[in-house]
Design a protein around this motif. Structure first.
Motif, mmCIF file in Angstrom:
data_model
loop_
_atom_site.group_PDB
_atom_site.id
_atom_site.type_symbol
_atom_site.label_atom_id
_atom_site.label_comp_id
_atom_site.label_asym_id
_atom_site.label_seq_id
_atom_site.Cartn_x
_atom_site.Cartn_y
_atom_site.Cartn_z
ATOM 1 N N GLY A 160 45.958 37.837 43.930
ATOM 2 C CA GLY A 160 45.458 38.883 43.047
ATOM 3 C C GLY A 160 45.370 38.447 41.599
ATOM 4 O O GLY A 160 44.352 38.665 40.921
ATOM 5 N N TRP A 169 44.726 37.977 52.612
ATOM 6 C CA TRP A 169 45.368 38.820 51.600
ATOM 7 C C TRP A 169 44.605 40.125 51.411
ATOM 8 O O TRP A 169 45.208 41.199 51.366
ATOM 9 N N ALA A 170 43.294 40.042 51.290
ATOM 10 C CA ALA A 170 42.498 41.250 51.090
ATOM 11 C C ALA A 170 42.568 42.151 52.317
ATOM 12 O O ALA A 170 42.655 43.388 52.201
ATOM 13 N N GLN A 171 42.545 41.564 53.492
ATOM 14 C CA GLN A 171 42.634 42.359 54.715
ATOM 15 C C GLN A 171 43.955 43.112 54.772
ATOM 16 O O GLN A 171 44.010 44.282 55.168
ATOM 17 N N ALA A 186 42.347 45.344 46.839
ATOM 18 C CA ALA A 186 42.243 43.889 46.926
ATOM 19 C C ALA A 186 40.785 43.455 47.071
ATOM 20 O O ALA A 186 40.337 42.508 46.407
ATOM 21 N N TYR A 187 40.032 44.135 47.924
ATOM 22 C CA TYR A 187 38.609 43.802 48.054
ATOM 23 C C TYR A 187 37.891 44.029 46.725
ATOM 24 O O TYR A 187 37.007 43.258 46.340
ATOM 25 N N SER A 200 41.417 33.896 50.219
ATOM 26 C CA SER A 200 41.735 35.287 49.882
ATOM 27 C C SER A 200 41.531 36.280 51.020
ATOM 28 O O SER A 200 41.979 37.421 50.923
ATOM 29 N N GLN A 215 39.203 43.760 43.685
ATOM 30 C CA GLN A 215 39.548 42.668 42.774
ATOM 31 C C GLN A 215 38.683 41.439 43.039
ATOM 32 O O GLN A 215 38.238 40.768 42.095
ATOM 33 N N LEU A 216 38.451 41.137 44.290
ATOM 34 C CA LEU A 216 37.606 39.984 44.626
ATOM 35 C C LEU A 216 36.154 40.248 44.229
ATOM 36 O O LEU A 216 35.445 39.332 43.793
ATOM 37 N N LEU A 246 32.315 41.120 51.177
ATOM 38 C CA LEU A 246 33.281 41.972 50.498
ATOM 39 C C LEU A 246 32.781 43.404 50.381
ATOM 40 O O LEU A 246 33.577 44.344 50.432
#
Length: 449
Positions: free
Chosen positions: A323, A355-357, A363-364, A352, A366-367, A386
């Protein structure tokens, strides 16, 4: 700006364990990611185990007690950045979370009930909600109460803490700067005492710059970074999360920042004797710290946590911080140092997904912010769409359109509220020291849900 940092702050206020969101939390840090993988993650599974009933219109399937408004706000910002019109239910859920005085708590299970003395409204939820609402169009009247709430909760040093009355910290102050900018309010005009003239009192930049670590030999590897807060002795220790947030805020930018043409590598420039740097200079010094921190491995690390000794006496190995790495990519690119973030961007594409999952909509988002800032296709981020993943965590959007063309110059194309006018604040380096920093608010009018 991470869920774990917000959960840690809530823990300090409520003394309630944030285990559902922060199995490996530490102050100012991020979620501990799974082991890095070069393979795209599988599609998210739907196996929610919340301890409270999930309300209709909310993004994510985990307990929203500590991050409901936060993750909803980031989801809406991520959708706006990718040309997605969110569901009316999603927008309605966020707006109903606001208290009558304009403040937002992390989550209110019964938004029909009036907010009371036990409702823990906080600056992070409120600032994130203002930034999200500004992306929807025609929300200025509704946002006004929240802006006033932020004004009313400003600390004497010009900054904001997580909750009203708590000491100012870099992350909260940075988020509020972004919210004020999104609402068309110059942060330098919000001062304490409230009746202060422009040359008196304290504003957000005074509080923020006070948390910047000097660029001198005595600071060592921390030079240029920002601390989250001073320690008990008044000392400042580098904090990656705080630094990424403060770089954006020091340049008058928000969570969503458009690509900026890359220039020379950042340098840490000491201020004159007994003087503090200007907000812009402090931000660029922070960018220098981030660039150095990313140079070795292409990602930021979390420090080992207490009690994580693996048995070999090393206290546990440092783990990659996905993150905060994404936040650093946004900060460096938005500051005009995108070349220094190239390696980190590639690392994120490879590592990533799991982590996003695991951590869902915020989180998605942020990406997506990292993809947006670097002009990278968020629909093919290391093989992961994403946009599709984020949309799948909440109510079906009204429409999903191709991303709008974004400028490839140094102007920030903000997804801000109302009107077709463009408000440009251009302030030179010399004026920045007294008045803050320059802002560009490019506002796009859309239909109000």
């Amino acid at each position: 700006m991470t869920t774990v940092r917000r959960c840690t702050a809530a823990l300090a206020v409520t003394a309630v364990l944030c285990a559902a969101f922060a199995p490996a939390a530490h102050a100012g840090g991020d979620v501990r990611p799974p082991a890095p993988s070069s393979s795209p993650s599988p599609a998210p599974s739907s196996s929610p185990s919340p301890s409270v009933k999930l309300p209709h219109g909310l993004y994510g399937d985990q307990d929203p007690t500590y991050d409901g408004v936060w993750r909803q706000s980031l989801a809406l910002l991520g959708q706006a950045a990718t040309g997605v019109r969110p569901s009316d239910d999603a927008v309605r859920w966020l707006k109903r979370q606001r208290c009558a005085d304009g403040g937002f708590a992390a989550f209110r299970a019964d938004p029909a009930a009036p907010c009371g003395a036990d409702t823990l409204t906080d600056s992070n939820s409120t600032a994130a909600a203002v930034q999200a609402l500004s992306s929807l169009g025609d929300q200025r009247p509704f946002m006004a109460a929240s802006v006033e709430w932020l004004r009313a909760t400003q600390n004497k040093d010009g900054g904001w803490g997580y909750t009203p009355g708590t000491p100012s910290d870099a992350n909260s102050t940075s988020l509020v700067i972004g919210a004020l900018t999104s609402a068309g309010v110059r942060p330098t005009s919000v001062r304490m005492p409230r009746d202060s003239r422009a040359t008196e009192g304290k504003d957000a930049y005074d509080a923020l710059v006070a948390l910047s670590i000097p660029c001198d030999a005595g600071s060592g590897a921390d030079a240029g970074a920002f601390a989250y807060q001073p320690d008990q002795d008044g000392g400042l220790t580098a904090n990656d999360d705080a630094t990424a947030a403060a770089v954006l805020a020091g340049l008058g930018k928000r969570l969503v920042s458009a690509p900026v043409t890359a220039g020379p590598a950042p340098t840490c420039v000491p201020a004159a004797a007994s003087e503090r740097p200007s907000p812009e200079r402090a931000a660029r010094n922070g960018a220098s710290y981030l660039a150095s921190a990313l140079a070795a491995t292409g990602h930021l690390d979390q420090p080992p946590l207490p009690g994580t000794d693996s048995g070999d006496g090393d206290g546990g190995a440092a783990q990659p911080d996905v993150g905060n790495t994404a936040d650093a990519v946004v900060a460096l690119t938005a500051a005009g140092y995108g070349d220094q973030a190239t390696g980190a961007l590639e690392w994120l594409k490879k590592n990533s997904g799991p982590w996003a999952q695991q951590h869902g909509p915020a989180a998605y988002a942020q990406l997506i912010f990292a993809a947006y800032a670097t002009d990278t296709d968020p629909r093919n981020f290391g093989g992961i769409d994403l946009v599709e993943r984020l949309n799948a965590t909440g109510p079906t959007p009204k429409s999903v359109a191709p991303p709008e063309p974004r400028p490839g110059n140094a102007a920030e194309s903000a997804i801000a509220d109302g009107g077709a006018a463009v408000l440009l604040w251009v302030i030179g380096i010399g004026v920045v020291a007294a008045l803050g920093t320059g802002f560009l608010v490019s506002r796009r009018k859309t239909r109000q849900p």
